[in-house]
Scaffold this active site. Sequence first.
Site, PDB file in Angstrom:
ATOM      1  N   VAL A 140       1.244  -1.552  -0.139  1.00  0.00           N
ATOM      2  CA  VAL A 140       0.193  -0.090   0.185  1.00  0.00           C
ATOM      3  C   VAL A 140       0.652   1.317   0.154  1.00  0.00           C
ATOM      4  CG1 VAL A 140      -2.024   1.286   1.199  1.00  0.00           C
ATOM      5  CG2 VAL A 140      -2.075  -1.328   0.677  1.00  0.00           C
TER       6      VAL A 140
ATOM      7  N   VAL B 205       1.658   5.761  -1.918  1.00  0.00           N
ATOM      8  CA  VAL B 205       0.190   6.469  -2.591  1.00  0.00           C
ATOM      9  C   VAL B 205       1.889   7.396  -2.111  1.00  0.00           C
ATOM     10  CG1 VAL B 205      -0.396   8.270  -1.617  1.00  0.00           C
ATOM     11  CG2 VAL B 205      -1.525   6.814  -1.335  1.00  0.00           C
TER      12      VAL B 205
ATOM     13  N   TYR C 266      -3.168   0.834  10.501  1.00  0.00           N
ATOM     14  CA  TYR C 266      -4.314   0.209   9.843  1.00  0.00           C
ATOM     15  C   TYR C 266      -5.168  -0.277  11.406  1.00  0.00           C
ATOM     16  CZ  TYR C 266      -1.566  -1.043   6.287  1.00  0.00           C
ATOM     17  OH  TYR C 266      -0.433  -0.711   4.634  1.00  0.00           O
TER      18      TYR C 266
ATOM     19  N   GLY D  70      -4.503   6.275   1.493  1.00  0.00           N
ATOM     20  CA  GLY D  70      -4.742   5.258   1.522  1.00  0.00           C
ATOM     21  C   GLY D  70      -5.429   4.205   2.125  1.00  0.00           C
TER      22      GLY D  70
ATOM     23  N   GLY E   3      -6.067  10.613   3.147  1.00  0.00           N
ATOM     24  CA  GLY E   3      -7.005   9.333   3.070  1.00  0.00           C
ATOM     25  C   GLY E   3      -7.284   8.624   1.746  1.00  0.00           C
TER      26      GLY E   3
END
Length: 141
Positions: free
Chosen positions: A81, A83, A124, A93, A91
Site C-alpha cells: 500500500v 501513495v 491500520y 491510503g 486519506g
Amino acid sequence: MRTEKLKGLEIKLVHTVPVEEFQALYQDAGWWQDEYKISDAFLRRIPEKSALFAGAFLKKKLIGMGRALSDLCSDAYIQDVVVLSDYQKLGIGSMIVTFLIQELKKREVDWIGLIGEPGTRAFYENLGFRQMRDYIPFKLE
C-alpha cells in the site's frame, strides 16, 4: 483544499498500470532506490499476477496502489500500500485499503491480514486491523 486535490480521484481494480508510474511509486516510498532499475517485464507481472491490484488514479495518473495476494477463497494478505508523497495525508491510503477489503469480502474471503511497516500501527488499527497475538512473521533468507 483537500477535496480540490482529490477531485477526479478513482480507485479501481486493474491488471496493468503504466510501468514508469508504477516504479515511481516504489521509488517515492523509498522501497527501491533510483539506481535500482527493475525490468519492465517484472513490473508488468506484479499487477497481472496479484489476486487484486487496486490503483488510485488522479486524472489517469497512478498516484497510489495496494494489492492483495490470495486464493480468493479463504485467506488474503494486503501488501504494497503506497501513495505518492505529494498526495499523502489526504486519506487515499485508507481508501485503497478499504476498497481492497470490500473487494475481498465480495469474494467471501474471510481472513485478511497484512504486515505493516514500523509506524503504521495506528493507520491500520483505524481500518479495523489488530495486531495478531502469539504469531511471529517469518521470511525465508
